[in-house]
Design a protein around this motif. Structure first.
Motif, PDB file in Angstrom:
ATOM      1  N   UNK A   1     -26.754 -65.048  45.096  1.00 25.94           N
ATOM      2  CA  UNK A   1     -27.508 -65.735  46.147  1.00 25.94           C
ATOM      3  C   UNK A   1     -27.672 -67.205  45.796  1.00 25.94           C
ATOM      4  N   UNK A   2     -28.076 -67.446  44.561  1.00 31.31           N
ATOM      5  CA  UNK A   2     -28.336 -68.830  44.161  1.00 31.31           C
ATOM      6  C   UNK A   2     -27.053 -69.653  44.169  1.00 31.31           C
ATOM      7  N   UNK A   3     -26.006 -69.064  43.645  1.00 26.83           N
ATOM      8  CA  UNK A   3     -24.737 -69.804  43.635  1.00 26.83           C
ATOM      9  C   UNK A   3     -24.239 -70.028  45.058  1.00 26.83           C
ATOM     10  N   UNK A   4     -24.450 -69.046  45.908  1.00 25.71           N
ATOM     11  CA  UNK A   4     -24.092 -69.237  47.320  1.00 25.71           C
ATOM     12  C   UNK A   4     -24.873 -70.396  47.927  1.00 25.71           C
ATOM     13  N   UNK A   5     -26.077 -70.571  47.455  1.00 23.53           N
ATOM     14  CA  UNK A   5     -26.896 -71.662  47.981  1.00 23.53           C
ATOM     15  C   UNK A   5     -26.490 -73.013  47.428  1.00 23.53           C
ATOM     16  N   UNK A   6     -25.882 -73.004  46.259  1.00 24.74           N
ATOM     17  CA  UNK A   6     -25.475 -74.262  45.632  1.00 24.74           C
ATOM     18  C   UNK A   6     -24.106 -74.720  46.155  1.00 24.74           C
ATOM     19  N   UNK A   7     -23.285 -73.731  46.456  1.00 24.55           N
ATOM     20  CA  UNK A   7     -21.910 -74.043  46.856  1.00 24.55           C
ATOM     21  C   UNK A   7     -21.806 -75.102  47.953  1.00 24.55           C
ATOM     22  N   UNK A   8     -22.589 -74.995  49.016  1.00 24.68           N
ATOM     23  CA  UNK A   8     -22.467 -76.015  50.075  1.00 24.68           C
ATOM     24  C   UNK A   8     -22.753 -77.429  49.565  1.00 24.68           C
TER      25      UNK A   8
ATOM     26  N   UNK B   1     -34.808 -73.890  49.073  1.00 20.24           N
ATOM     27  CA  UNK B   1     -33.735 -74.063  50.065  1.00 20.24           C
ATOM     28  C   UNK B   1     -32.429 -73.444  49.565  1.00 20.24           C
ATOM     29  N   UNK B   2     -32.144 -73.630  48.288  1.00 17.47           N
ATOM     30  CA  UNK B   2     -30.918 -73.044  47.750  1.00 17.47           C
ATOM     31  C   UNK B   2     -30.932 -71.537  47.914  1.00 17.47           C
ATOM     32  N   UNK B   3     -32.025 -70.925  47.544  1.00 18.33           N
ATOM     33  CA  UNK B   3     -32.106 -69.464  47.605  1.00 18.33           C
ATOM     34  C   UNK B   3     -32.015 -68.975  49.041  1.00 18.33           C
ATOM     35  N   UNK B   4     -32.734 -69.633  49.923  1.00 16.58           N
ATOM     36  CA  UNK B   4     -32.671 -69.212  51.324  1.00 16.58           C
ATOM     37  C   UNK B   4     -31.272 -69.440  51.897  1.00 16.58           C
ATOM     38  N   UNK B   5     -30.647 -70.524  51.487  1.00 13.78           N
ATOM     39  CA  UNK B   5     -29.259 -70.748  51.906  1.00 13.78           C
ATOM     40  C   UNK B   5     -28.357 -69.623  51.419  1.00 13.78           C
ATOM     41  N   UNK B   6     -28.690 -69.074  50.287  1.00 12.76           N
ATOM     42  CA  UNK B   6     -27.876 -67.992  49.761  1.00 12.76           C
ATOM     43  C   UNK B   6     -28.150 -66.672  50.449  1.00 12.76           C
ATOM     44  N   UNK B   7     -29.330 -66.547  50.998  1.00  7.03           N
ATOM     45  CA  UNK B   7     -29.691 -65.301  51.681  1.00  7.03           C
ATOM     46  C   UNK B   7     -29.182 -65.292  53.122  1.00  7.03           C
TER      47      UNK B   7
END
Lengths: 268, 268
Positions: free
Chosen positions: A255-262, B254-260
């Motif tokens: 989840x966290x990495x997915x949030x960082x990727x953008x 924001x990162x975590x929510x972006x990942x969710x």
DNA sequence: ACAGTAACGCGTATGTCATACGCAGTAAGA
DNA sequence: TCTTACTGCGTATGACATACGCGTTACTGT
């Protein structure tokens, strides 16, 4: 055991107070400076019978074998065959010992990622390795963290993560935020898992039984009318089935990495 | 303060051991069951001179005013004008007192999100509110967490988050993972900030000065050849400028929510 | 070589803590 | 009334961190 730590040299504030005790202008306790290999030879009094290394290693060994609660100044001294108060010639306070213990237990990070390696894979590796460190040294999680990282191995791990992000295009401030976020996550996850494991171990029963009993207790206490969503969750049976032990870790990490990727994508 | 907690009723294991002490089949300590409003009236001996509520409220007051270290059984007893050992008629151990203190300090969550509200906004609100709780009660962060949430207010906060995710389409297990991830993040962030604040307060100097001095010390200790990425970071000056106090919180959230978000999108 | 002194190890003391144990008083049920 | 469960609490017990100061050691400058 880490990099050669020097001898002692009155870790306290000096035998009689006297000034600020700042070694070379820093604000770190003398024992921590010693961990960096500083500490000029005292070269005056009798030869020290101990070394910081031996003290810290002993403390780590005791903590690993019997938990952090077993680490008392008296216990470590006994283990080394010296008196309790001798230790205070090397360490200003127990808190300092904790810091040094963490550094030793953290150890050196894995070999740096190859230049040009994918940031995401690298950070995954970093998080996984850090997680292993915690799992191998659960007592570390009981130490109240005190301030920013300032010991050699901790900084080396930090370096590792910063290298992993070197080509990410993120600015330095964002890199720091990313590493803090990720590091915090790993630490927190390890802590929760360790706590859960401790509860289970203390109960003496099988893990799934403990979890399931917890669910049942909650179901009994929590009025489904007041807590319908929680009740729904409990009724769904998620509390009864158990998944691989690193499920939550993988989930959170992705989840966290997915949030960082953008962010990285945008910085490219 | 919370929901009406009942009277006492020997929080320990019984005056002389005797059985498992499980109130109604649960595995929670009696005092925690009392927090849920259970606890049948003992109705036999002398009237209790105290209530669990008064004890816990007093402990919370002391912790708020002087920190968690000030909370000792003796201190709380003195504050209440009773003897130390009296408290053990209401609380089985200090650890239980901690649990109850957390519950009281956590308090009731904000009003539930409107049905159909955006999950992301709702979770942001949840995280922010939880963060405020921690910031108002920094001592909570010093309590080693022990096992899954099992007190009324803690469960109420869980309920809140589960309601926020009710329409997300996620399965129950994933919801739990999301809430744990988010809750862990908030807790961890608050802890780090509190630690930093404590270091700063202890030093007595201005925040930016402490940060900057930390950077300088690290620069001095950390060989730029061994730690080039860290050196680059330090040289970039991120350590010298300070941003709003909730910068890291917002970033991580924001990162975590972006990942969710993609998970919710996929589940729709 | 000798004196000065800094750093050594450590015995002792202080104050703080959680908590085990058991007693004497109290009030409700028999 | 008498039993009995439950009350508050005084009194240990055993840890613990650490301040303080003493006698001792071994360099350093004379």
């Amino acid at each position: 055991m880490a990099d050669g730590r020097g001898g002692p040299g009155n870790a306290g504030e000096g035998d009689k107070g006297g000034g600020e005790g700042r070694g070379a202008g820093g604000f770190l306790p003398p024992s921590v400076e010693a961990a960096w290999g500083l500490r000029e030879r005292p070269s005056k009094g009798p030869k020290p019978g101990l070394t910081l290394d031996r003290i810290v290693d002993t403390a780590v060994r005791v903590a690993a074998a019997e938990g952090l609660d077993a680490v008392s100044m008296g216990r470590i001294a006994k283990e080394l065959g010296v008196s309790t108060m001798s230790l205070y010639r090397y360490v200003g306070a127990k808190r300092e010992l904790y810091i040094l213990m963490q550094d030793v237990a953290t150890g050196a990070p894995p070999p740096l990622p190859a230049p040009g390696a994918d940031w995401r894979e690298a950070l995954e590796q970093w998080a996984g390795a850090m997680r292993e460190v915690y799992h191998r040294n659960l007592w570390m999680l009981r130490i109240p963290l005190s301030g920013p990282p300032a010991t050699p191995n901790t900084v080396a791990w930090w370096e590792w993560a910063m290298v992993a992000l070197a080509d990410s295009g993120l600015d330095e401030g964002t890199k720091v935020s990313v590493v803090m976020l990720l590091g915090g996550f790993v630490r927190n996850e390890a802590l929760m898992m360790a706590d859960l494991a401790a509860v289970i171990a203390a109960s003496g029963d099988a893990p799934e039984e403990v979890l399931s009993r917890y669910g049942q207790t909650l179901r009994r206490l929590a009025d489904p009318e007041r807590f319908p969503a929680v009740a729904r969750m409990l009724d769904s049976g998620v509390m009864d089935e158990q998944d691989e032990p690193d499920h939550e870790f993988r989930f959170g990490l992705e989840r966290i990495l997915d949030g960082i990727a953008p962010l990285v994508e945008a910085a490219k």
